[in-house]
Design a protein around this motif. Sequence first.
Motif, PDB file in Angstrom:
ATOM      1  N   PHE A 217      58.692  50.337  38.073  1.00 40.53           N
ATOM      2  CA  PHE A 217      57.759  50.797  39.111  1.00 40.53           C
ATOM      3  C   PHE A 217      56.508  49.921  39.100  1.00 40.53           C
ATOM      4  CE2 PHE A 217      54.298  53.250  40.905  1.00 40.53           C
ATOM      5  CZ  PHE A 217      54.878  53.836  42.008  1.00 40.53           C
ATOM      6  N   LYS A 218      56.136  49.453  40.274  1.00 41.95           N
ATOM      7  CA  LYS A 218      54.957  48.581  40.405  1.00 41.95           C
ATOM      8  C   LYS A 218      54.475  48.608  41.843  1.00 41.95           C
ATOM      9  CE  LYS A 218      58.156  44.678  40.688  1.00 41.95           C
ATOM     10  NZ  LYS A 218      59.320  45.499  40.248  1.00 41.95           N
ATOM     11  N   VAL A 219      53.233  48.205  42.024  1.00 47.44           N
ATOM     12  CA  VAL A 219      52.678  48.123  43.371  1.00 47.44           C
ATOM     13  C   VAL A 219      51.923  46.815  43.527  1.00 47.44           C
ATOM     14  CG1 VAL A 219      52.460  50.632  43.601  1.00 47.44           C
ATOM     15  CG2 VAL A 219      50.499  49.296  42.794  1.00 47.44           C
ATOM     16  N   GLY A 220      51.892  46.313  44.751  1.00 50.15           N
ATOM     17  CA  GLY A 220      50.981  45.242  45.105  1.00 50.15           C
ATOM     18  C   GLY A 220      49.689  45.882  45.565  1.00 50.15           C
ATOM     19  N   TYR A 221      48.577  45.461  44.977  1.00 47.59           N
ATOM     20  CA  TYR A 221      47.277  46.086  45.258  1.00 47.59           C
ATOM     21  C   TYR A 221      46.349  45.031  45.830  1.00 47.59           C
ATOM     22  CZ  TYR A 221      42.862  48.560  44.275  1.00 47.59           C
ATOM     23  OH  TYR A 221      41.629  49.155  44.374  1.00 47.59           O
ATOM     24  N   ILE A 222      45.902  45.248  47.085  1.00 49.70           N
ATOM     25  CA  ILE A 222      45.045  44.295  47.774  1.00 49.70           C
ATOM     26  C   ILE A 222      43.728  44.975  48.125  1.00 49.70           C
ATOM     27  CG2 ILE A 222      44.882  42.614  49.653  1.00 49.70           C
ATOM     28  CD1 ILE A 222      47.917  42.923  50.061  1.00 49.70           C
ATOM     29  N   GLN A 223      42.622  44.280  47.872  1.00 49.34           N
ATOM     30  CA  GLN A 223      41.299  44.778  48.264  1.00 49.34           C
ATOM     31  C   GLN A 223      40.699  43.821  49.290  1.00 49.34           C
ATOM     32  OE1 GLN A 223      38.840  46.675  45.118  1.00 49.34           O
ATOM     33  NE2 GLN A 223      40.196  45.656  43.660  1.00 49.34           N
ATOM     34  N   TYR A 224      40.173  44.387  50.374  1.00 45.08           N
ATOM     35  CA  TYR A 224      39.584  43.597  51.452  1.00 45.08           C
ATOM     36  C   TYR A 224      38.098  43.934  51.598  1.00 45.08           C
ATOM     37  CZ  TYR A 224      44.484  43.045  52.925  1.00 45.08           C
ATOM     38  OH  TYR A 224      45.830  42.779  52.976  1.00 45.08           O
TER      39      TYR A 224
END
Length: 221
Positions: free
Chosen positions: A16-23
Motif C-alpha cells: 500500500f502506497k500513495v503518491g502525495y503532491i503539494q501545490y
Amino acid sequence: MELRIAAELTELIPGFKVGYIQYQDICVGESPQMLKGRLQLFQESIYFELEDKKVTDLPGILEWRQVFKKTGKDPNRYRHSAEALYRRVQKQNYLTSVHSAIDLNNFFSLQFQSPIGIYDRDQLAGSILIRLGQANEEYLGLNGRMNSLDRLIVSCDHESAFGSPFVDSERTAVTEATKNAIQIIYLKPSLEKDQSEKLTASLANMFTQIHGGIASWEIIE
C-alpha cells in the motif's frame, strides 16, 4: 504538510502506497480546450474498449476492488471512485467539464485506473494520516450524502476525516478560489516504486503546466 500511513493499513495491504503532491500558488479556472478535448477523446476510447469487456476486467479497477475487500468493504456496494468513473463512461454518461483541477484529476484517474483525491490545502489543519475509518465516523460527501466511513480507507487531518478512495468530503473540496492544494494518488499496491514515481511526476508536471504554481511530490509507503 506531512502525510503518513497507519501501520494497520500497510500490514493489511502489502505494498500500500500513495503518491502525495503539494501545490502552492495555483490558479484554478475553466479547463483549457486541450484538456477538455483529451478528456472527451479518452472517454470515447474507453467506451469502445468496454464494448467487449467488463469494467472489472481492467487490472487497475480489479486491484482496487480487491483492496476494498481486504478492508472489509463490499466492492459491489462501495465502488472506488475510479470504478465509478469507468461505469459512467461505459453508459456513455460522459464526464462534463467542472473546472481545471477536477477535470485533470478525472483524466488521470481514468488513465491510472486508480482513485485520486484533490483537496484545498488551506481547509486542512495539521498533518495528514491515512487509516481505516471507525464505526462512528461519517462526513458529507461530494455525492451530496452523509457517508459512513466504517472500514473505508480515509485521509484525516487534526479535525476529522476528509477524503477516501470511495468519495471525498465537501469540507476540503477544491474550487476556483483554491490557491494551495494537495493531491493523493491511491497507487495500485502491485505497482513498482519507479513506476509509481513516474506516474506521480507526470501528474504533477501537467497540473503545474495548466495551473502554474509550484509542485513538490513524494511516494509515501
